[in-house]
Scaffold this motif. Structure first.
Motif, short mmCIF file in Angstrom:
data_model
loop_
_atom_site.label_atom_id
_atom_site.label_comp_id
_atom_site.label_asym_id
_atom_site.label_seq_id
_atom_site.Cartn_x
_atom_site.Cartn_y
_atom_site.Cartn_z
N SER A 63 69.50 47.73 100.06
CA SER A 63 69.25 48.02 98.63
C SER A 63 69.04 46.87 97.91
O SER A 63 68.27 46.62 96.91
CB SER A 63 70.16 49.25 98.08
N ARG A 64 70.09 45.87 98.18
CA ARG A 64 70.04 44.50 97.39
C ARG A 64 68.96 43.54 97.73
O ARG A 64 68.49 43.02 97.00
CB ARG A 64 71.52 43.74 97.62
N VAL A 65 68.69 43.67 99.26
CA VAL A 65 67.56 42.75 99.54
C VAL A 65 66.23 43.22 99.40
O VAL A 65 65.31 42.52 99.19
CB VAL A 65 67.84 42.34 100.97
N GLU A 90 63.83 51.74 98.02
CA GLU A 90 62.84 52.06 98.83
C GLU A 90 62.75 51.66 100.10
O GLU A 90 62.63 52.08 101.26
CB GLU A 90 61.45 52.36 98.05
N GLY A 91 62.85 50.21 100.13
CA GLY A 91 63.08 49.65 101.28
C GLY A 91 64.07 49.87 102.12
O GLY A 91 64.07 49.92 103.35
N ALA A 92 65.35 50.16 101.28
CA ALA A 92 66.53 50.57 102.19
C ALA A 92 66.39 51.93 103.05
O ALA A 92 66.59 51.91 104.05
CB ALA A 92 67.63 50.27 101.44
N LEU A 93 65.67 52.69 102.18
CA LEU A 93 65.72 54.01 102.97
C LEU A 93 64.63 54.08 103.90
O LEU A 93 64.93 54.90 104.98
CB LEU A 93 65.36 54.96 101.64
N GLN A 117 64.27 54.54 109.95
CA GLN A 117 63.90 53.85 111.26
C GLN A 117 65.09 53.90 112.36
O GLN A 117 64.71 53.91 113.62
CB GLN A 117 63.40 52.29 111.19
N ARG A 118 66.12 54.11 111.90
CA ARG A 118 67.21 53.92 112.70
C ARG A 118 68.06 55.39 112.67
O ARG A 118 69.09 55.54 113.50
CB ARG A 118 68.24 53.03 112.04
N SER A 119 67.57 56.40 112.42
CA SER A 119 68.02 57.77 112.45
C SER A 119 67.99 58.21 113.92
O SER A 119 67.06 57.92 114.59
CB SER A 119 66.83 58.51 111.61
#
Length: 493
Positions: free
Chosen positions: A178-180, A184-187, A192-194
């Motif tokens: 969320s910082r980088v 939305e990008g974090a989620l 993808q790793r679910s």
């Protein structure tokens, strides 16, 4: 010469955990509030997942201590990947799974498995030595496992992995990404790793709540975050000696350095003032004066030639990062502020502040002289150890040049030839190592290979190997770093 009772200043386990989290974040190239923020998010995720109160506490503790094994394998990372800090930062921000980049790294990727073993074993030992729950210790010993079984160190999968591992991993990814990349990008990356890095149901909880959680977290003060993280196990009293040992694990040739500085400085203070609070405060500061060392890559510390300007600037910032640790609550924060003056000099030539004379308290003057006195008499990659006479002459030259305080140096040199005798921890006297085993342990704890230890002790390599096997069996560990940590706590190093 023995150190004062650390209990003279109140110190909570929570204070030590926060300091270890700070060191871990520096080691991973992360902002120094990364671990507390991760722990707060992990606590919210544990609530949403319906974990029991005990398991929720384990999540908080494991999240704060997730990187407590980083100093233990820093030498290995430096040897294989060069810059241990930058490489681990890239792993977190670009490849958060330890398993994920292995193929891309080729032969170097295979080195991650033993490094993960070191990290997990030391982190688990840290939890045990701090008196945290068995669930916390177990989670930390498997902190890099994944849902699909591709993680490290044991390739456990699914429900065989403690739930806290997945929650902490997901919370850490959410905090960093969320910082980088923004929320939305974090989620998107979590999705993808679910059912790979962590189970799908945890990803669903994060997807539902991430936005309000992050908004609330960003509005909280550090004190409010701390209040949400304190567990029952972290309210007991303890000593910061474990923090010193974890700091020194980063560089094998620093084994025992912080404890020696602390005991030396405290003994000098005894000669200068009867105030026992001063003795204890200087002792604590000596233990943690190297907190900021975690921010500097091992390649810089191991450099034999003159440092470049950029490398020297990293070193100059070591006490700055220690001063930042002074913002932590409790006795650790007070000690860290004093500790950050360890490299200042009376003539203004020290660092990081460059202050002089009256701006440096007597306690700080004693600490600065003690660090120099102990360091000069120990070998470094760029020079051999000085004799006590040679080191004393150097200190007296620094006094004559206006760099060190004469009264502090006189207090140190009054006992120049007396060795520091570390007390053996009586709680561990049931672990009996032979004299030769302790000699071997001392050698390998300072980075010697089996062959090097054999030459040093006039033994065969096979005999050294047998001694190491016995040491590991008696200390109930499987890595040199964990053996070093345990032996240091027992007073053997």
């Amino acid at each position: 010469m023995t150190p004062p009772e650390a209990s003279r200043l109140p110190l909570l386990v929570f204070d030590c955990v926060k300091a270890l989290a700070f060191i871990g974040d520096l080691s991973m190239g992360q902002p120094t509030d990364h671990s507390p923020r991760t722990a707060w998010l992990a606590a919210r995720l544990a609530d949403a997942a319906g974990l029991s109160a005990a398991d929720r506490d384990a999540v908080r503790e494991a999240a704060l201590l997730r990187w407590s094994g980083c100093t233990a394998n820093a030498a290995g990372f430096a040897q294989v990947f060069g810059d241990d800090v930058a490489f681990r930062q890239a792993m977190l921000e670009e490849h958060p799974d330890w398993a994920e980049p292995l193929e891309a790294l080729g032969d170097a990727g295979a080195a991650l498995t033993p490094l993960a073993v070191i990290h997990c074993e030391v982190a688990g030992e840290v939890a045990r030595m701090l008196g945290l729950s068995a669930s916390t210790e177990t989670a930390l010993r498997h902190v890099f496992e994944t849902w699909d079984g591709r993680g490290l160190p044991a390739h456990l999968a699914g429900d065989a992995v403690p739930a806290a591992v997945f929650i902490v991993a997901l919370a850490g990814d959410l905090e960093i990404y969320s910082r980088v990349f923004g929320v939305e990008g974090a989620l998107a990356r979590l999705a993808q790793r679910s059912d790979m890095r962590y189970p799908a149901d945890l990803v669903k909880h994060a997807t539902t709540h991430a936005r309000p959680w992050l908004k609330q977290l960003n509005e909280l003060s550090s004190a409010e975050v701390d209040a949400a993280l304190l567990t029952r196990h972290m309210q007991h009293s303890t000593s910061p000696a474990l923090v010193a040992d974890v700091i020194d694990l980063k560089l094998p040739w620093m084994t025992g350095f912080s404890r020696t500085v602390a005991a030396t400085a405290a003994a000098a203070c005894v000669r200068l003032t009867p105030d026992t609070e001063v003795h204890a405060r200087v002792y604590h500061a000596g233990l943690i004066h190297g907190i900021g060392r975690a921010s500097v890559p091992n390649a810089v510390w191991n450099q034999r030639e003159r440092l470049t300007e950029s490398a020297w600037e990293k070193v100059r910032l070591v006490p700055y990062w220690t001063s930042r640790a002074g913002r932590l609550a409790g006795a650790i924060g007070e000690a860290a502020e004093l500790a950050s003056y360890a490299y200042e000099r009376l003539d203004g030539s020290g660092y990081f502040r460059g202050v002089r004379d009256r701006a440096i308290s007597m306690e700080a003057r004693v600490l600065a002289a003690s660090v120099a006195w102990v360091a000069l008499r120990l070998p470094r990659p760029w020079r051999p150890a000085l004799s006590s006479d040679e080191a004393a002459r150097q200190l007296l030259e620094d006094v004559a040049g206006g760099r060190l305080d004469g009264e502090a140096v006189d207090a140190l040199l009054a006992d120049a030839d007396s060795p520091i005798r570390r007390p053996v921890n009586e709680a561990h006297t049931r672990v009996l190592l032979s004299v030769r085993e302790i000699e071997v342990l001392r050698s390998i704890s300072r980075g010697a290979s089996n062959k090097e230890a054999a030459r040093e002790l006039a033994l065969s390599p096979s005999t050294v190997r047998t001694h190491i096997e016995n040491i590991f069996r008696k200390l109930e560990c499987s890595t040199r770093a964990a053996a070093t940590l345990k032996a240091s706590a027992m007073g053997w190093l």
